[in-house]
Design a protein around this motif. Structure first.
Motif, mmCIF file in Angstrom:
data_model
loop_
_atom_site.group_PDB
_atom_site.id
_atom_site.type_symbol
_atom_site.label_atom_id
_atom_site.label_comp_id
_atom_site.label_asym_id
_atom_site.label_seq_id
_atom_site.Cartn_x
_atom_site.Cartn_y
_atom_site.Cartn_z
ATOM 1 N N SER A 1 76.626 -85.680 77.012
ATOM 2 C CA SER A 1 75.280 -86.244 76.842
ATOM 3 C C SER A 1 74.188 -85.178 76.893
ATOM 4 N N SER A 2 74.549 -83.915 77.251
ATOM 5 C CA SER A 2 73.568 -82.825 77.211
ATOM 6 C C SER A 2 73.565 -82.125 75.864
ATOM 7 N N ILE A 3 74.439 -82.547 74.967
ATOM 8 C CA ILE A 3 74.585 -81.832 73.703
ATOM 9 C C ILE A 3 74.178 -82.701 72.521
ATOM 10 N N VAL A 4 73.383 -82.113 71.650
ATOM 11 C CA VAL A 4 72.952 -82.794 70.433
ATOM 12 C C VAL A 4 73.541 -82.023 69.251
ATOM 13 N N LEU A 5 74.149 -82.741 68.336
ATOM 14 C CA LEU A 5 74.670 -82.100 67.129
ATOM 15 C C LEU A 5 73.756 -82.488 65.971
ATOM 16 N N ILE B 1 59.312 -80.896 78.623
ATOM 17 C CA ILE B 1 60.321 -80.254 77.780
ATOM 18 C C ILE B 1 61.584 -81.114 77.758
ATOM 19 N N ALA B 2 61.950 -81.559 76.575
ATOM 20 C CA ALA B 2 63.101 -82.454 76.457
ATOM 21 C C ALA B 2 64.379 -81.685 76.188
ATOM 22 N N GLY B 3 64.262 -80.579 75.505
ATOM 23 C CA GLY B 3 65.458 -79.826 75.160
ATOM 24 C C GLY B 3 65.124 -78.628 74.308
ATOM 25 N N VAL B 4 66.158 -78.005 73.796
ATOM 26 C CA VAL B 4 65.970 -76.850 72.912
ATOM 27 C C VAL B 4 66.935 -76.973 71.731
ATOM 28 N N VAL C 1 79.776 -71.944 71.897
ATOM 29 C CA VAL C 1 80.201 -71.333 73.162
ATOM 30 C C VAL C 1 78.997 -70.730 73.890
ATOM 31 N N GLN C 2 78.184 -69.978 73.163
ATOM 32 C CA GLN C 2 76.974 -69.389 73.767
ATOM 33 C C GLN C 2 76.038 -70.470 74.287
ATOM 34 N N ALA C 3 75.858 -71.521 73.470
ATOM 35 C CA ALA C 3 74.920 -72.587 73.855
ATOM 36 C C ALA C 3 75.392 -73.292 75.125
ATOM 37 N N LEU C 4 76.707 -73.492 75.232
ATOM 38 C CA LEU C 4 77.251 -74.165 76.412
ATOM 39 C C LEU C 4 77.102 -73.300 77.657
ATOM 40 N N GLU C 5 77.386 -72.011 77.509
ATOM 41 C CA GLU C 5 77.219 -71.101 78.645
ATOM 42 C C GLU C 5 75.781 -71.104 79.126
ATOM 43 N N GLN C 6 74.882 -71.058 78.165
ATOM 44 C CA GLN C 6 73.465 -71.024 78.479
ATOM 45 C C GLN C 6 73.018 -72.328 79.133
ATOM 46 N N GLN D 1 71.153 -75.417 83.761
ATOM 47 C CA GLN D 1 71.371 -76.561 84.654
ATOM 48 C C GLN D 1 71.487 -76.101 86.107
ATOM 49 N N LYS D 2 72.115 -74.937 86.310
ATOM 50 C CA LYS D 2 72.216 -74.404 87.679
ATOM 51 C C LYS D 2 70.837 -74.071 88.231
ATOM 52 N N LEU D 3 69.928 -73.669 87.340
ATOM 53 C CA LEU D 3 68.559 -73.359 87.767
ATOM 54 C C LEU D 3 67.710 -74.628 87.911
ATOM 55 N N GLY D 4 68.359 -75.774 87.746
ATOM 56 C CA GLY D 4 67.647 -77.037 87.918
ATOM 57 C C GLY D 4 66.894 -77.497 86.679
ATOM 58 N N CYS D 5 67.200 -76.882 85.556
ATOM 59 C CA CYS D 5 66.520 -77.213 84.311
ATOM 60 C C CYS D 5 67.461 -78.039 83.444
ATOM 61 N N ASP D 6 67.207 -79.326 83.409
ATOM 62 C CA ASP D 6 68.139 -80.204 82.714
ATOM 63 C C ASP D 6 67.766 -80.328 81.238
ATOM 64 N N LEU D 7 68.118 -79.316 80.473
ATOM 65 C CA LEU D 7 67.751 -79.296 79.057
ATOM 66 C C LEU D 7 68.878 -79.825 78.200
ATOM 67 N N LYS D 8 68.520 -80.642 77.216
ATOM 68 C CA LYS D 8 69.492 -80.997 76.183
ATOM 69 C C LYS D 8 69.522 -79.863 75.176
ATOM 70 N N VAL D 9 70.709 -79.470 74.777
ATOM 71 C CA VAL D 9 70.811 -78.356 73.826
ATOM 72 C C VAL D 9 71.357 -78.848 72.494
ATOM 73 N N ALA D 10 70.599 -78.586 71.441
ATOM 74 C CA ALA D 10 71.014 -79.004 70.106
ATOM 75 C C ALA D 10 71.650 -77.825 69.375
ATOM 76 N N VAL D 11 72.719 -78.117 68.657
ATOM 77 C CA VAL D 11 73.413 -77.114 67.853
ATOM 78 C C VAL D 11 73.492 -77.643 66.419
ATOM 79 N N ASN D 12 73.241 -76.767 65.452
ATOM 80 C CA ASN D 12 73.344 -77.169 64.052
ATOM 81 C C ASN D 12 74.796 -77.153 63.608
ATOM 82 N N VAL D 13 75.200 -78.257 63.006
ATOM 83 C CA VAL D 13 76.571 -78.381 62.534
ATOM 84 C C VAL D 13 76.532 -78.513 61.014
#
Ligand code: C2E
Ligand code: CA
Ligand code: CA
Ligand code: CA
Length: 277
Positions: free
Chosen positions: A139-143, A50-53, A91-96, A101-113
């Motif tokens: 670097s964890s965020i994809v736009l 899993i690379a991201g969501v 804001v929601q995506a960043l909180e999530q 990440q705290k659970l050890g899941c290093d997911l990149k999160v993409a947001v539609n702009v």
């Protein structure tokens, strides 16, 4: 019979599908926190990791139920609410992301702009500030920016995107193949990911025209050193084509449909068991 036809056509086009929601309703939805992020996994084609969501917003309407973005994003753009909407989603995506990440899941999160977000440098500041406040690395965020919106006067948007890229946010060109961005734009804007539109992915294994566009998009992305994502992977044959052609990432209902954050942990566990087997 007519009664049956009337009933079934009513069922296939329920009233809420035809409705476009308007400014006041959307404004209220933002304030009442009725906009809820769903997340759809992007997985690596080589090993299934899993690379991201990707964040896909839904409106949990108190009366009309779940409303899809096609019924309110354009309206939000037209009535000047898209900055607020993108902010809420981000804001929601960043909180999530922080929770994962705290659970050890290093997911990149993409947001539609939306391109309408890219009209003032204030947007750049907002993204940078929100990420810093949430303590999530850029670097964890994809736009994701839709290709068909890349036209007209791009000076300001180019400036914003370049600054964000310099700060190490990732930039993705979405729905590639549906717009008419010039090759020069692809050179000017520092995209590091290209998403082949689902219309050229699903069934490309059996349709020569789709296949030609899919192949050309993949080759272009590779030449430009971009990561390639195929969206709309709906069946095993779609997935096999990605494997045979060396596509980097896959997204689509064959892997998982968009889901609420609470369901993602369970899905990840199941998926890991499935790819280990
Ligand atoms: P998109 O960014 O191209 O997102 C992909 C769309 O395809 C999503 O529709 C997703 O649910 C759907 N999809 C996923 N897998 C499959 C599949 O295997 N087959 C098919 N046929 N479809 C699949 P959704 O969630 O209805 O979103 C539609 C569009 O609305 C998005 O297209 C995006 O452009 C826009 N959108 C969604 N969320 C936001 C947001 O927070 N902000 C902005 N500005 N736009 C958003
Ligand atoms: Ca997208
Ligand atoms: Ca897309
Ligand atoms: Ca799309």
């Amino acid at each position: 019979l007519m009664k049956f036809v009337a009933q079934s056509s009513q069922r296939s086009t329920p009233e809420k599908l035809d409705k476009t929601y308007h400014a006041i309703a959307i404004q209220k939805a933002i304030h009442a926190q009725e906009l809820v992020n769903y997340y759809q996994p992007k997985v690596r084609v080589t090993d299934g990791k899993i690379a991201g969501v990707e964040t896909l917003v839904r409106w949990h309407h108190p009366v009309d139920g779940v409303i899809y973005p096609s019924q309110f994003i354009t309206a939000a753009e037209k009535c000047g609410l898209i900055d607020q909407l993108t902010r809420t989603v981000l804001v929601q995506a960043l909180e999530q992301t922080k929770i994962w990440q705290k659970l050890g899941c290093d997911l990149k999160v993409a947001v539609n702009v939306s391109m309408d977000n890219l009209t003032s440098l204030g947007f750049q500041d907002m993204v940078v500030d929100l990420a810093a406040q949430a303590n999530v690395p850029a670097s964890s965020i994809v736009l994701e920016i839709t290709e068909s919106q890349l036209m007209g006067d791009m000076r300001v948007s180019l400036e914003i995107l370049t600054r964000l890229r310099l700060k190490r946010f990732h930039l993705s060109i979405d729905d590639f193949g549906t717009g008419h961005s010039s090759l020069a734009q692809l050179r000017d804007i520092p995209f590091d990911e290209l998403k082949i539109d689902q219309g050229f992915v699903h069934r490309a294994y059996e349709d020569q025209t789709l296949r030609a566009i899919y192949d050309a998009s993949l080759a272009l992305a590779k030449q430009l050193n971009m990561q390639v994502v195929a969206e709309g992977v709906e069946n095993r044959a779609d997935w096999e084509l990605l494997r045979q052609t060396g596509c980097d990432l896959a997204q689509g209902n064959f892997i998982a449909a968009p889901m609420p954050a609470e369901q993602l942990g369970g899905w990840i566990k199941q998926w890991r068991e499935r790819i280990a087997a």
